[in-house]
Design a protein around this motif. Sequence first.
Motif, short mmCIF file in Angstrom:
data_model
loop_
_atom_site.label_atom_id
_atom_site.label_comp_id
_atom_site.label_asym_id
_atom_site.label_seq_id
_atom_site.Cartn_x
_atom_site.Cartn_y
_atom_site.Cartn_z
N THR A 551 11.92 -1.60 11.49
CA THR A 551 12.93 -2.62 11.31
C THR A 551 13.39 -2.67 9.86
O THR A 551 12.60 -2.39 8.95
CB THR A 551 12.39 -4.00 11.74
N ASN A 552 14.63 -3.01 9.66
CA ASN A 552 15.20 -3.04 8.31
C ASN A 552 15.25 -4.46 7.75
O ASN A 552 16.05 -4.75 6.86
CB ASN A 552 16.60 -2.42 8.32
N GLU A 553 14.41 -5.31 8.24
CA GLU A 553 14.39 -6.70 7.76
C GLU A 553 13.73 -6.76 6.37
O GLU A 553 12.73 -6.09 6.11
CB GLU A 553 13.60 -7.57 8.74
N GLY A 554 14.31 -7.56 5.50
CA GLY A 554 13.76 -7.70 4.15
C GLY A 554 14.12 -6.56 3.24
O GLY A 554 13.24 -5.89 2.68
N LYS A 555 15.41 -6.33 3.06
CA LYS A 555 15.86 -5.24 2.18
C LYS A 555 15.45 -5.53 0.73
O LYS A 555 15.53 -6.65 0.26
CB LYS A 555 17.38 -5.09 2.26
N GLY A 556 15.02 -4.49 0.06
CA GLY A 556 14.64 -4.63 -1.34
C GLY A 556 13.16 -4.84 -1.57
O GLY A 556 12.71 -4.73 -2.71
N PHE A 557 12.39 -5.14 -0.53
CA PHE A 557 10.96 -5.35 -0.68
C PHE A 557 10.20 -4.11 -0.20
O PHE A 557 10.57 -3.47 0.78
CB PHE A 557 10.48 -6.57 0.13
N ILE A 558 9.12 -3.81 -0.91
CA ILE A 558 8.26 -2.68 -0.55
C ILE A 558 7.23 -3.15 0.47
O ILE A 558 6.51 -4.12 0.22
CB ILE A 558 7.57 -2.10 -1.80
N LYS A 559 7.17 -2.48 1.61
CA LYS A 559 6.20 -2.81 2.65
C LYS A 559 5.08 -1.78 2.60
O LYS A 559 5.29 -0.61 2.90
CB LYS A 559 6.84 -2.83 4.03
N GLU A 560 3.90 -2.24 2.24
CA GLU A 560 2.75 -1.36 2.09
C GLU A 560 2.05 -1.18 3.44
O GLU A 560 1.43 -2.10 3.96
CB GLU A 560 1.76 -1.94 1.07
N LEU A 561 2.16 0.03 4.00
CA LEU A 561 1.44 0.34 5.24
C LEU A 561 0.10 0.99 4.91
O LEU A 561 -0.18 1.28 3.75
CB LEU A 561 2.29 1.22 6.14
N CYS A 562 -0.71 1.25 5.92
CA CYS A 562 -2.06 1.75 5.64
C CYS A 562 -2.59 2.52 6.84
O CYS A 562 -2.12 2.36 7.98
CB CYS A 562 -3.01 0.61 5.28
N TYR A 563 -3.59 3.36 6.57
CA TYR A 563 -4.36 4.07 7.58
C TYR A 563 -5.59 3.24 7.94
O TYR A 563 -6.12 2.47 7.12
CB TYR A 563 -4.84 5.42 7.06
N SER A 564 -6.09 3.44 9.16
CA SER A 564 -7.40 2.90 9.51
C SER A 564 -8.48 3.73 8.84
O SER A 564 -8.23 4.81 8.31
CB SER A 564 -7.59 2.89 11.03
N ALA A 565 -9.72 3.24 8.86
CA ALA A 565 -10.80 3.91 8.16
C ALA A 565 -11.08 5.30 8.71
O ALA A 565 -11.51 6.19 7.98
CB ALA A 565 -12.07 3.06 8.21
N ASP A 566 -10.84 5.50 10.01
CA ASP A 566 -11.06 6.82 10.60
C ASP A 566 -9.78 7.64 10.69
O ASP A 566 -9.80 8.77 11.18
CB ASP A 566 -11.67 6.68 12.00
N GLY A 567 -8.66 7.10 10.23
CA GLY A 567 -7.40 7.83 10.23
C GLY A 567 -6.72 7.93 11.57
O GLY A 567 -5.71 8.63 11.71
N ARG A 568 -7.21 7.25 12.60
CA ARG A 568 -6.60 7.33 13.92
C ARG A 568 -5.35 6.48 14.04
O ARG A 568 -4.46 6.80 14.85
CB ARG A 568 -7.61 6.88 14.99
N LEU A 569 -5.28 5.42 13.27
CA LEU A 569 -4.24 4.42 13.47
C LEU A 569 -3.51 4.14 12.17
O LEU A 569 -4.07 4.31 11.07
CB LEU A 569 -4.86 3.12 14.01
N VAL A 570 -2.28 3.65 12.31
CA VAL A 570 -1.45 3.25 11.18
C VAL A 570 -1.01 1.82 11.42
O VAL A 570 -0.52 1.49 12.51
CB VAL A 570 -0.22 4.16 11.01
N CYS A 571 -1.20 0.97 10.43
CA CYS A 571 -0.68 -0.40 10.49
C CYS A 571 0.58 -0.46 9.65
O CYS A 571 0.57 -0.15 8.46
CB CYS A 571 -1.71 -1.40 9.97
N SER A 572 1.67 -0.87 10.28
CA SER A 572 2.96 -0.91 9.61
C SER A 572 3.51 -2.33 9.65
O SER A 572 3.64 -2.91 10.74
CB SER A 572 3.94 0.05 10.30
N PRO A 573 3.83 -2.93 8.50
CA PRO A 573 4.49 -4.24 8.52
C PRO A 573 5.79 -4.17 9.30
O PRO A 573 6.59 -3.24 9.13
CB PRO A 573 4.72 -4.53 7.04
N PHE A 574 5.99 -5.14 10.16
CA PHE A 574 7.15 -5.14 11.05
C PHE A 574 7.74 -6.55 11.08
O PHE A 574 7.30 -7.40 11.86
CB PHE A 574 6.74 -4.69 12.45
#
Length: 649
Positions: A551-574
Motif C-alpha cells: 500500500t502507498n499510504e503514508g508517502k514520505g515515511f520509511i517503513k522498516e520491514l523485517c525477517y523472522s528469526a528463521d528467515g521463513r517469514l517477512v513482516c511488512s508494515p501495511f
Amino acid sequence: MGSTDRATFMARYSAFSPYRLIRRETGFPTPVGAGDAMARSLYCGMRPIASWDYETANNLPTGGVFNLEFSPEGSLLVAACEKKSIQIFDPLTHQRIHSVNGAHSDCVNCVKFLDGRMFATCSDDTTIALWDVRNLKKKIRSLLGHSNWVKNIEFSVKDKLLVTSGLDGSIYTWDINSYTEFNLVYQRVFHASGLMRCRLSPDAKQMVMCTTGGLLVIVHDLNLTTLAQDLHGFKPNLYRLMQMSQQLIPIAAMYDHLFDDKRTENRVEFVSDFPDGNDAQVVSALQIHPQGWSALSRNISHDDRSEWSCIHDIQPAEALPQKAVRDTRPPAPPRRPAPRRAPRRARLRPRGPRPMVTVPPAGEPPSFGEGLRNIRNEDTEPEAGPSSPRPDDPQGANANSRLGISSIQNDVWEASITIKQHRMLQDMYSRGQVGRNFNMQRIMGINTGIAPPAALRPRPPRAAARLLPRAAPAHDRDDRPDRPERPDRPDRPDRPDRHDRHDRHDRSDRPESTSPSSSGQTPNDPPAEEDETRHYIRQNRERLLYYVEETNEGKGFIKELCYSADGRLVCSPFGRGMRLLALDERCAELSQCAAAARPAAMVDVGQSLGVHQDLVVSSKFSPRHHLLVTGCLEGRIVWYEPYSGEALY
C-alpha cells in the motif's frame, strides 16, 4: 501429495496438535516437512496480545517509533523514538523498565546492540551514542563525524568495527576499542550520492547498500580495512548511468576492475532488476536474511504511486559468460600486414609537454576555459581517482592499461541527461514517438586544465609495452634524421614517417580544434591508443527472487520491514497494521523454495490491520521467541504472539 493430503499433514504436525506430541514421545522420527507445518501454525496464528503507549504510562510524548531492536538473547527491547528518547522494555512481560529522555538533541533513528549489554543509537543530530544497559544515566561516548542525519548502524563481528551511514552519503567505521582523548579512531570508507541504507551480512563478509536511484550495491568478500583504498573515487551513480545509456564514460570505466569475478576482496556488484510495473526510484528500507542468503528491500516507484517489497539473492554467483557484457565499439577493420624489414634500432626523440590548446592570434580573445588551462601545474598529480591496485591484487593490476584509458584528457564529466529523462525517452520509443536512430548528446567531457592530462603522466616502461592496447613495432621505425619539433604539434609516441604507405593513423595535417566531442576526445589530442581495444559495459545479473506490491499510504515515511528469526517469514508494515508474507503457502525456507519460474510473488499468510491509530513505520521479530512487535507514528508499540483456534484449519 494432493492438496487434501497436504492440508491433513500440516494439521497433524502443527505446533498445537497432540498427534505430533504423541509421535515425539514414542520416539518416531520427524518426517520431512514437519518443520514447515510447525512454523506455519505458529506464524499464521499470530495476533496482538498487548500494547503500550505514553498516555497509559503517564510518560512524556515519545513521538513516532522509528526503530525497534532486540538484544541478542531476546531479553530486552529498545525503541528509538522521534521525541529524542529511547524506551527499554521487557519483551516477555510487555512492561517498560527504563526510559532515557533527551538521549539525543534530535529524533533517534536507529538502535543496534553490539553485545548483550552495550548498544548504540544514532540520530538526526549527526551523532552516534554508545550506551551500557547497566548504567543508562549517562552515555558512554558520543561519536562525531557525519555531516548529516545518521540513519543506520551496523556492527562487524569479524573486524570488531562499528559501521554507520547517513544521508550525507558517507559510510564510517569506528574502532570502539581505541579510545582517544576526543573521539574514537574512525575512517570514512566509502561515499555515494543518494545513499539511504547500509547493511552487513551476519558474518560481515558482504555489505549491501541502497540508494535513491533505485539501485542495490553489493560488496562481496568485504574487507573494511582496505575498502577505502579499493573504492576510492568510485561513483556508483555514474557507473549506473553508463550502463543505462550504453555509452562509454571513461572515468566510470576506469573502475571496471572492481566488478571482476576473479577479485578476491571488495568485489562490487549492482542489482537493478525489479518486477514488472515497479520502476524503483528510492530504495528506502533494507534488511539482510538471518543466514545472509538474500536482501529484503522496500522501494517507491518513480511516479510515487506504488510501493514494492522485493527479495534479491545476494550470494556470490559463478562467473558470468562473455555474453553478459556488451561491446560498445565496432570491430576494428583488418589491418594489412606490413612487409618484413630488417630490424633497426629505434631512435627515441625527446618528449616535451603537449600544449593544452592552440594559441589564438594576437588581438583575439582567448577561448572559454583557457585561463584555467594556463594556471595548472605540469608536475601535479590529480587527487581524485581510483585507488592504485595493490601488489597482491593481480586482477586490478594494469586495469587502466587494458582499457586504454591512459589517453583520456578530460578530468570532469557531465551528464546532460538525467536518469528520469532517459526513462521518459525509453517510454517515448516504446510508444513509437521517436525512432531507434534518435540520438541526443548525453555525455560531455570537459577539460578544465586543473588536472594534468594523461599524456603528461609517467608512462609504463618499455618492458610493459605488451600490456598496452597498441604499440608500434620496432621494424616500422627507420633511422631517418629527426625533424625539428613543431610547437603546435601534440607530442605523441614515436610512429613511422607519415609518408610511409603503411601508416594510416597520422592526423597531423588535420585542423586543430578545442571543442569537446561526445566521446571526450578533442581533435587536437593525440591519436587514441585504445583504437584496437574493445570496451565492454557490464550488465547486471538478474537477482530478483520474490516481490509483492504494498500500500502507498503514508508517502514520505520509511517503513522498516523485517525477517523472522528463521528467515521463513517477512513482516511488512501495511497502513495502520501489518501483514505477514511467506515465500510459499507452506512457509518454507528460502533454500527449500525452488520456484519453477522466478521471480515469484510472495504469499500473504496473515494480517493484522487497524491495530494502530496511525501509520506503522517499524517492525521487528524476536531472535529467540515467536514474538513480533510493531511501532507507529503515534508512539504506540504492539506485541504479537501465536495462538491456537478452530479458525486456523
